[in-house]
Structures are given as C-alpha cells and as structure tokens.
Design a protein around this motif. Structure first.
Motif: not given
Length: 740
Positions: A572-589
């Motif tokens: 992501s340009e804003e948050h760097g590496p991001v992990v996307l999961g089901a239900g619109e969940s995210e983990h901003r590494l």
C-alpha cells in the motif's frame, strides 16, 4: 620380530579365505544357473563328467571375478561420458558382456550362452558375490575395519597424503521435507513393536537431542538450503517467481537460476559458504562453497574441468555389485509405484493426484539411484577424513508430494532412509577421524487436497476472473504462463531436477513458465506449494494496492474473500505492506495495526507476521502473494500445485523442521528460545563446526536471537573456548528431548 611379521600373514590368510569363499559361492551359483537355464551350458556338446563341469564353472567364476575387478572400473570411467541414468541402464549389458568374455576364456570351448541369458547369469552372480562379501564383512569386524582403513589411506594419498586431524569431522544429513512432527512419530516405540525408524530412534535415545525449528515464509528447499549453506536467503520469496527487473521467471531448481541465487548469496555475505573449509556437497541445490561436489544442481550445467558433479556416479558404479543392485532396485521401485498408485485409484482414496507419466521413474530415481549414490559419496568422504559434509536425501519429499506426508508409501521410504542413516553411523565408527552426525530437515509438509480439487478452479482462473479477463473453459489443459496456467507446476522439484541433470538435460523445457512472459499475456500466476504469486508484467514496478483497486477493482476482494485463500499480501502506498483477509480485515505489517476486527494471520500461528513482513521487504517481491487457507484443527492446506503433501507457504506442519544434533555439541538455542529461519540454522551449524575444530566461539552468532553476541549454550557472557573434543558435557541425562 616374530610378532611383527605374524600380523601381515594373518591378514593375507584372512583375505585369501574371503576370496576363496566368494569364488566358491559364485561357482556354485554358476552351476545352479547352468542346470536351470537351457541356454546356458558349462560342458561340451558331447557331455562331460561332473568334475570337468565343476572345474569349468570354477574357471568361469574366477575369470568373471577378475574381469569385474580389473575391467569394470575402466568401463565405468569411460561411460561417465554418457548421462548417468544411461549408465545405470547399461549396467546389465556391461555385466553380461564381462560374463560372455569370461566364458570365452574357458579352455576347450565348454562355456556358452546367448546375450539375454548372459545378462541374467551375470546379474545373479554379482548379487551372490555382493551378498557373500557383505556377510563376511559383518562376521569379521576387524577385517571390515582394515578394509575401510586401506580405502581411506588410498584416498588420502590421492588427495595429498596428509593424515586427517584428530578433531571431529561433521556430517550434515538432510532428510528433505521430513517435518518435526512426522519424525517424532517415527521415533516412538509402539506397544509390542519397534519404531518406524529404529536407527534414528537409537541416536535420539542415546546420543542426540531433537530440536524443532521454524522455517521462513518460503518453506521450500530453495530458500531453506540457500540460507543453511550460504547464510542468506534474502530476495528468495518462493520456489519460483517472476522478477520484473530482469523480465524473467526464476525457478530454484533450474541450474542457471540456482547458480544465480548462489552467486547473489555469496556476494551478499562475502563468504563462500558453510563448506568452504575442506567440505563436500552431495545431492544439494547449492555447493555451500565446497570444492568436492557430486549431484549438485548449481554446477550441473557447467562443462568445465573443475565441475566434478558427476564424480559420485563413478565412485558408486565402479563396483559392479552396487551397479547391479541399484539397477534392480530401480526397476522394482517403478513396479512398486505402479502397483501402489493403481491400488489407491481402485480404492478411490482421497485426496489423490495423478501419478502417471514419468513420475514412477522420477520416484525410483529419487528413492533408489540418488539415495545410493549420495550415501556412497558420504561414506567415501568420511573414509577420506573430510572435515564437513552436507548431503540431501530427497526421497521422502518426492513421495510425500504424491502420497501424503503420512501415507503408506512414505512410511516405506522412511524405513529405507533409516537404513541409510544406520549405515552412515556404522561406517563413521571406522573412519580415520571421529565424526559427529547431524540430521536435519529443510521444511516439513502439510497435507490437504489441492485448491483445484477443493473448489473446482485453479488460482490462475480465480485471478483472471477477479481481473475481469476471459477464463477458458478448460484452462487446466492449456498453457498460458505456466503448466495448467501456473497451477499445475510439476511437483517433486528436487528429484526431477536431479534426474534431468543426470540425463545431462539440466534445463527443463515445456514444463516451466517461460523465462520472459509476454507483457500482453495477462497476469503471471505461479505456484509454490500452497503459496501463489501474481505479477502484472504490463504494469512497471511493484504494483500498489491503490493501483490495483483503480485498474482491477474486484481482484483483491475476490481473492481475499475466497474460502480457499487465507490471506493476500499487497503493498500500500499509505501503509506499506498489508495483509488482506476475509470480511475486509487487514493486518498492517509495519505498525502491527489490525483493521476489521480479525487478524487474517492469526490462524497461522505466532511468528507469521514477522515472516511475512521479512519477505515483504525483499527487493524482488511479486505484486501479490496469496497464501491458501489452513484448517485450524488438522493443519490441512490447499496446494496450488498437483500435490497432496505440499510446502512453500504458511500453514500446518510444513513450517516445523527439525535438528537432531549430538549432545557433545552446544544446544542450538536456549531452553526458552525458538530457532527461527534458515539463516539462524546456518549460524548454528557454523558454531558447531567451530566447536569441532577447537576454535573460540564468540556468542551464539545470532542463534535464534538475531546475533546479539550472547552464547546460546552458556547463557551469554561473551566468548567461550571449546577444546578439540567439543564443549563440556551437557548436563542431565543423555536422552533425546523434543520440547515444544
């Protein structure tokens, strides 16, 4: 003076008795075969007495034995100019030719046979001779030691004449793909029975400790072995991936790619590798800096004089009994695989993948030919007093891909690997220097049906659908950017690569993605077990989340919401590496922030976020990395390849490998630590080599702690000096502990 001269005469007498016993057995074998085979005769057309027939058989057996001892090594050295597998198929012909020549040398033209019968007779006689020699060696341990000592002395003289030092040497034996949990089960003694791997269980129970270690996200041999042997596996995100900067696909088991990865690692570390000091590399993807190599992929494409990767074949096939036994075992293994796969199909066992085509031959090569040649090379290294040896046995990994990590077929392979380990341990007792044997694995395997079988479509089809591109009806039968559009990559990578190198065709064609995919061909979708990699050649640089959402708005959610997908890594340009999961969940590494309430990395256990973040920071990372889902109860995953036992990503037992190390060596990590990553394993093995050599060891070298200068064995506090025999004895009982 009398006492000094008796010993050589006793040795000569014992040797003469052994030669006489082998001669007698082969003579009797020849007589029996002459009675059973109508096309094989040992008498003249008019008939002969039993005495004359017996003399004829003895003469023929003696001539065959002499020719095998004198002519066979010369023939094998000459035939090393042909591919190794071709050499294996010529074994029967060469043996039959020697027998025909031996019969020709018998006086009065009493021995004769046709070519086909000569092959049969020669094979049986070689087997009988080998069995007799083995039996006598077992019964006469002193003679066995003397024979090994003579072999070791000859090898030392050929290599400079220096006597091996008294400090211990080290043999690192990699059981490819064998996970910690599967090994622990194989070492348990069932009620009223014996362990599946008794030789390894004996080590674990008396002299060795069992330690698990956690792999990197790329849990496959290319990344793990590069890190273990060369100390760095940075910028290796998977088994195969597309590098936009070079415009080509890198495949770990392609010799040119392996050579390039090794070059990068050496350049990055400034060090040749783990085996640079008097080391040998046997059956590996990389050399580890060793000058002595055999069956090493990164040098298999060379044609220069210094390439000695084929030397292991001569060392093994120079013994006709070895050659015959391996050739017979190869055919038996092919038949065994055909029977086992047919039985699985008739029983409708699930999950199941196709096991036809060349696979039976690839399996036989991995479980018979490569195993025998690699083990023989390791034995030769020990007998010559080599300081460090690293060898890879790939048979279990190859079979587990097709039969599952705990299948009936894989259990048989483990039994045979156990016998190989037992042989190495036994020969180590007779080596000219003490040896410490370390068993380890590069990763485990996770079971589960393939993604396509579970959901009816391939990963490439899912990516194209999410991108709004046309999805062919039968995409699995066409070639887009790879086999089955990138989802049916050939499994058993290490074994297939070694077989191709043995055939002197190290670069596979027609079964891997093209080196330079067309920019207008759509997304490049590749697979590494249950890890999928997606790149967009038509979009320069690393594609960001924002760019994808603008050009392919449905793709990310299509992938992340699919029930067979565990998570998707995107930048992501804003948050760097991001992990996307089901239900619109995210983990901003970078920050560890969880958005959407549920951490998509939670099912993959502790350490998953750190492993993914490390890979996300690599220079060459695909635009998207897709990890399959994992069953939290069984650890099952879905391979994007045709594998029911897979590795390459996160999830299940594939991420738990093992180290089985001698108690004389310092523990790999402190009791409260976990060994994480192939580079950390490299530092542990480096430390052990230093301990064996009697050097001062400064700290743990980053063993599980990132290299903070504290020793993993003594709890910190700076340098620790170890003697020539290693570190002080480990406190507590000498038994195997498998904590964690």
């Amino acid at each position: 003076m009398h006492g000094v001269t008796r010993i050589p005469w006793r040795r000569l007498g014992a040797g003469a008795l052994r030669v006489g016993a082998v001669w007698l057995v082969t003579t009797v074998t020849m007589l029996v075969l002459a009675g059973l085979l109508p096309e094989f005769r040992l008498q003249s057309a008019d008939g002969d007495s039993a005495t004359v027939i017996g003399i004829t058989a003895a003469a023929g057996a003696g001539a065959f034995g002499l020719l095998s001892a004198l002519v066979w090594p010369v023939l094998v050295r000459a035939f090393l100019l042909v591919p190794a597998i071709v050499l294996g198929t010529l074994v029967f012909f060469l043996n039959g030719s020697l027998l025909w020549l031996a019969l020709y040398l018998i006086p009065y033209d009493r021995g004769s046979t046709d070519p086909t019968t000569a092959v049969v007779v020669a094979t049986v006689m070689s087997a009988a001779s080998s069995a007799t020699n083995a039996l006598l060696a077992v019964r006469d341990d002193r003679a066995y030691r003397h024979r090994l000592a003579r072999i070791a002395g000859r090898r030392r003289r050929r290599e400079g004449g220096a006597r091996p030092p008294c400090t211990p040497g080290t043999v690192f034996l990699q059981l490819d793909g064998l996970g910690h949990a599967v090994l622990a089960e194989a070492l348990r003694t069932p009620e009223g029975g014996r362990p599946l791997m008794p030789a390894v269980a004996a080590l674990c129970g008396r002299t060795h400790r069992l330690t698990p270690w956690r792999t990197d996200w790329s849990s496959q041999t290319g990344a793990s072995q590069l890190g273990i042997l060369h100390g760095s596996n940075a910028d290796v995100p998977a088994f195969r991936w597309y590098e936009k900067s070079r415009g080509e696909v890198i495949v770990s088991n392609r010799p040119t790619s392996a050579a390039e990865l090794q070059r990068r690692a050496v350049e990055r570390t400034g060090d040749r590798g783990l085996l640079a000091q008097d080391g040998a590399s046997r059956g590996n993807l990389f050399t580890g800096g060793a000058k002595q190599v055999a069956l090493v992929l990164s040098v298999s494409a060379r044609r220069r004089k210094e390439n000695r990767s084929r030397a292991g074949y001569f060392a093994y096939f120079s013994d006709p009994a070895n050659a015959t036994r391996t050739a017979v075992s190869f055919v038996a293994e092919v038949v065994r695989e055909i029977v086992q796969s047919t039985r699985a199909r008739l029983r409708r066992e699930r999950p199941r993948v196709g096991r036809g085509g060349l696979y039976p031959f690839v399996r036989a090569f991995a479980t018979v030919v490569e195993r025998d040649v690699v083990v023989a090379a390791v034995l030769g290294d020990m007998l010559s007093g080599r300081t460090a040896v690293y060898a890879d046995l790939v048979g279990y990994d190859e079979v587990a891909h097709h039969s599952g990590p705990r299948g009936r077929d894989t259990r048989q392979v483990l039994r045979r690997l156990d016998r190989a380990v037992g042989l190495i341990v036994k020969v180590a007792e007779h080596a000219p220097r003490p040896y410490r044997i370390v068993l380890l694995s590069d990763h485990g395997q996770s079971a589960g049906e393939t993604f396509e079988d579970a959901y009816g479509l391939t990963l490439e089809e899912l990516v194209r659908a999410g991108s709004g591109l046309r999805v062919p009806r039968r995409a699995g039968r066409r070639t887009a950017v790879g086999p089955a559009a990138g989802s049916r990559s050939p499994s058993g990578a290490e074994a297939r690569a070694s077989a191709r190198a043995a055939l002197r065709r190290p670069e596979e064609s027609g079964q891997e993605p093209p080196r330079r995919p067309r920019r207008n061909a759509g997304p490049v979708v590749l697979a590494s077990g249950n890890l999928g990699l997606v790149s967009f050649p038509d979009m320069p640089g690393r594609v960001t989340r924002e760019q994808l959402e603008a050009r392919r708005p449905a793709l990310l959610r299509t992938l992340a919401e699919h029930p067979g997908v565990g998570f998707v890594l995107v930048h992501s340009e804003e948050h760097g590496p991001v992990v996307l999961g089901a239900g619109e969940s995210e983990h901003r590494l970078e920050t560890g922030e969880i958005v959407g309430g549920r951490d998509p990395l939670a099912p993959f256990g502790p350490g998953a976020a750190a492993a993914v973040l490390r890979t996300a920071r690599f220079t060459e990372v695909p635009d998207l990395m897709v990890n399959s889902s994992v069953d939290p109860d069984t650890g099952a995953v879905h391979a994007f390849e045709e594998q029911i036992g897979s590795h390459g990503g996160l999830g299940g037992e594939q991420n738990r490998a093992f180290l089985l190390s001698p108690l004389e060596l310092s523990p790999p990590v402190r009791p409260d630590e976990e060994l994480v990553g192939a580079e950390a394993v490299h530092r542990v093995l480096r430390r052990w080599l230093a301990e064996n050599a009697g050097y001062s060891v400064y700290g743990g070298g980053g063993v599980g702690d990132g290299g903070d200068g504290e020793s993993a064995a003594d709890g910190g506090g700076g340098a620790r000096t170890v003697g020539a025999t290693g570190v002080p004895p480990v406190a507590g009982p000498a038994r195997c502990t498998a904590a964690r």
